[in-house]
Write an enzyme that holds these catalytic residues in place. Sequence first.
Site, PDB file in Angstrom:
ATOM      1  N   SER A  72       6.161  17.017  16.205  1.00  0.00           N
ATOM      2  CA  SER A  72       4.834  16.549  15.797  1.00  0.00           C
ATOM      3  C   SER A  72       4.961  15.760  14.510  1.00  0.00           C
ATOM      4  CB  SER A  72       3.900  17.743  15.549  1.00  0.00           C
ATOM      5  OG  SER A  72       2.741  17.324  14.837  1.00  0.00           O
ATOM      6  N   TYR A 102       2.704  25.818  12.262  1.00  0.00           N
ATOM      7  CA  TYR A 102       2.893  24.765  13.274  1.00  0.00           C
ATOM      8  C   TYR A 102       3.886  23.716  12.769  1.00  0.00           C
ATOM      9  CZ  TYR A 102       1.687  21.006  16.526  1.00  0.00           C
ATOM     10  OH  TYR A 102       1.740  20.006  17.472  1.00  0.00           O
TER      11      TYR A 102
HETATM   12  N1  LIG Z   1      -2.548  16.965  21.020  1.00  0.00           N
HETATM   13  C1  LIG Z   1      -1.970  16.532  19.920  1.00  0.00           C
HETATM   14  O1  LIG Z   1      -2.581  15.891  19.064  1.00  0.00           O
HETATM   15  C2  LIG Z   1      -0.513  16.795  19.683  1.00  0.00           C
HETATM   16  C3  LIG Z   1       0.112  16.119  18.630  1.00  0.00           C
HETATM   17  C4  LIG Z   1       1.467  16.370  18.389  1.00  0.00           C
HETATM   18  C5  LIG Z   1       2.163  17.240  19.200  1.00  0.00           C
HETATM   19  N2  LIG Z   1       1.518  17.875  20.206  1.00  0.00           N
HETATM   20  C6  LIG Z   1       2.297  18.822  21.012  1.00  0.00           C
HETATM   21  O2  LIG Z   1       2.259  18.418  22.361  1.00  0.00           O
HETATM   22  C7  LIG Z   1       2.370  19.557  23.203  1.00  0.00           C
HETATM   23  C8  LIG Z   1       1.237  19.570  24.206  1.00  0.00           C
HETATM   24  O3  LIG Z   1       0.018  19.552  23.481  1.00  0.00           O
HETATM   25  P1  LIG Z   1      -1.393  19.407  24.206  1.00  0.00           P
HETATM   26  O4  LIG Z   1      -2.289  18.739  23.226  1.00  0.00           O
HETATM   27  O5  LIG Z   1      -1.207  18.830  25.564  1.00  0.00           O
HETATM   28  O6  LIG Z   1      -1.800  20.943  24.291  1.00  0.00           O
HETATM   29  P2  LIG Z   1      -2.570  21.747  25.456  1.00  0.00           P
HETATM   30  O7  LIG Z   1      -3.070  22.980  24.835  1.00  0.00           O
HETATM   31  O8  LIG Z   1      -3.514  20.841  26.179  1.00  0.00           O
HETATM   32  O9  LIG Z   1      -1.380  22.093  26.475  1.00  0.00           O
HETATM   33  C9  LIG Z   1      -0.407  23.046  26.172  1.00  0.00           C
HETATM   34  C10 LIG Z   1      -0.019  23.727  27.476  1.00  0.00           C
HETATM   35  O10 LIG Z   1       1.043  24.653  27.173  1.00  0.00           O
HETATM   36  C11 LIG Z   1       0.796  25.843  27.890  1.00  0.00           C
HETATM   37  N3  LIG Z   1       1.408  26.972  27.201  1.00  0.00           N
HETATM   38  C12 LIG Z   1       1.017  27.536  26.045  1.00  0.00           C
HETATM   39  N4  LIG Z   1       1.798  28.581  25.749  1.00  0.00           N
HETATM   40  C13 LIG Z   1       2.704  28.673  26.746  1.00  0.00           C
HETATM   41  C14 LIG Z   1       3.770  29.555  27.020  1.00  0.00           C
HETATM   42  N5  LIG Z   1       4.036  30.576  26.196  1.00  0.00           N
HETATM   43  N6  LIG Z   1       4.502  29.364  28.132  1.00  0.00           N
HETATM   44  C15 LIG Z   1       4.228  28.343  28.988  1.00  0.00           C
HETATM   45  N7  LIG Z   1       3.220  27.476  28.783  1.00  0.00           N
HETATM   46  C16 LIG Z   1       2.476  27.639  27.672  1.00  0.00           C
HETATM   47  C17 LIG Z   1      -0.725  25.989  27.928  1.00  0.00           C
HETATM   48  O11 LIG Z   1      -1.134  26.838  28.985  1.00  0.00           O
HETATM   49  C18 LIG Z   1      -1.163  24.542  28.091  1.00  0.00           C
HETATM   50  O12 LIG Z   1      -1.319  24.194  29.446  1.00  0.00           O
HETATM   51  C19 LIG Z   1       2.409  20.768  22.269  1.00  0.00           C
HETATM   52  O13 LIG Z   1       3.751  21.148  22.016  1.00  0.00           O
HETATM   53  C20 LIG Z   1       1.764  20.238  21.016  1.00  0.00           C
HETATM   54  O14 LIG Z   1       2.157  20.943  19.867  1.00  0.00           O
HETATM   55  C21 LIG Z   1       0.205  17.672  20.478  1.00  0.00           C
END
Ligand SMILES: NC(=O)c1ccc[n+]([C@@H]2O[C@H](COP(=O)([O-])OP(=O)(O)OC[C@H]3O[C@@H](n4cnc5c(N)ncnc54)[C@H](O)[C@@H]3O)[C@@H](O)[C@H]2O)c1
Length: 255
Positions: A144, A158
């Site tokens: 991130s 985080y």
């Molecule tokens: N959305 C943002 O702005 C952003 C920015 C930087 C990084 N990220 C990273 O991108 C990734 C996806 O983010 P997102 O926004 O799509 O989040 P999201 O919450 O929409 O999706 C995350 C998914 O991971 C699954 N999950 C959570 N814990 C789990 C576990 N223990 N085992 C298996 N699956 C699990 C959840 O059920 C969910 O479907 C994450 O790693 C997040 O940190 C997101």
Amino acid sequence: MSLLTDRRAIVTGAGGALGRASSLRFAREGARVAVLDLCDDAAHETVDLVRGQGGEALAVVADVRDETQVRAAVEAVVRAFGGIDVLFNNAGVMPHQDVSFLDADLELWRTISDINLHGTMLCSKHAVPHIVAAGGGAVVNMSSFLAELGCRIPQDAYAASKGAVRALTRSMAVQLGPQGVRVNALAPGPVLTAHVEAFFPDPQARQLRLDRVPLGRFGRPEDAAGLACFLASDDASWITGQTVVLDGGISSNYL
Ligand SMILES: NC(=O)c1ccc[n+]([C@@H]2O[C@H](COP(=O)([O-])OP(=O)(O)OC[C@H]3O[C@@H](n4cnc5c(N)ncnc54)[C@H](O)[C@@H]3O)[C@@H](O)[C@H]2O)c1
């Protein structure tokens, strides 16, 4: 020729916003996609969407924190697809309760590390031997931009977990390069999902963040999907050990 023709990919957290967009993109580029998620319904929704666009997908329900479940999930994918070429360690959490280290709740800190860091390690531990056995391939990890920058509204557990993912990415790349496995990470800035929007309590808070973005918009799940797809593909065949920031220019912007 598409970017991922005939590749067998696992996308973790593929029931969520970025993982779903990535599964759809990987499949459009020719990959067979194992949609791994903790949430059964969300995984199956992604699978239906992939199949709806003519792609091939398999739902795999597993908690990336649990080594027994991860091992079984990887074995199920190998049985179904005959092997693994690509692992996208996308599963992660960013709880709203995560604050400064000064006020840290140790249990929450451990949960965040367990999913974001240890989950990445466990899925890699069990999938990489199959990628090596397939003659090489790619691992893409999810970091991130918050691992690159401090913030006056801290999310320390985080940020620390995602910084550790960056360090692990480099180490994995050095170890696996000789076996033909590339390992890179992406580090997105704010991608406007419902969960991220809830961090902006009012229009002013949202505008404050938008003003920091030279490209004038928040990220979209498809931005992350496109970069993950590139890093997984042969177009990135001489790139390894890198964390690529996609943040509309936020991390280049002093004022
Ligand atoms: N959305 C943002 O702005 C952003 C920015 C930087 C990084 N990220 C990273 O991108 C990734 C996806 O983010 P997102 O926004 O799509 O989040 P999201 O919450 O929409 O999706 C995350 C998914 O991971 C699954 N999950 C959570 N814990 C789990 C576990 N223990 N085992 C298996 N699956 C699990 C959840 O059920 C969910 O479907 C994450 O790693 C997040 O940190 C997101």
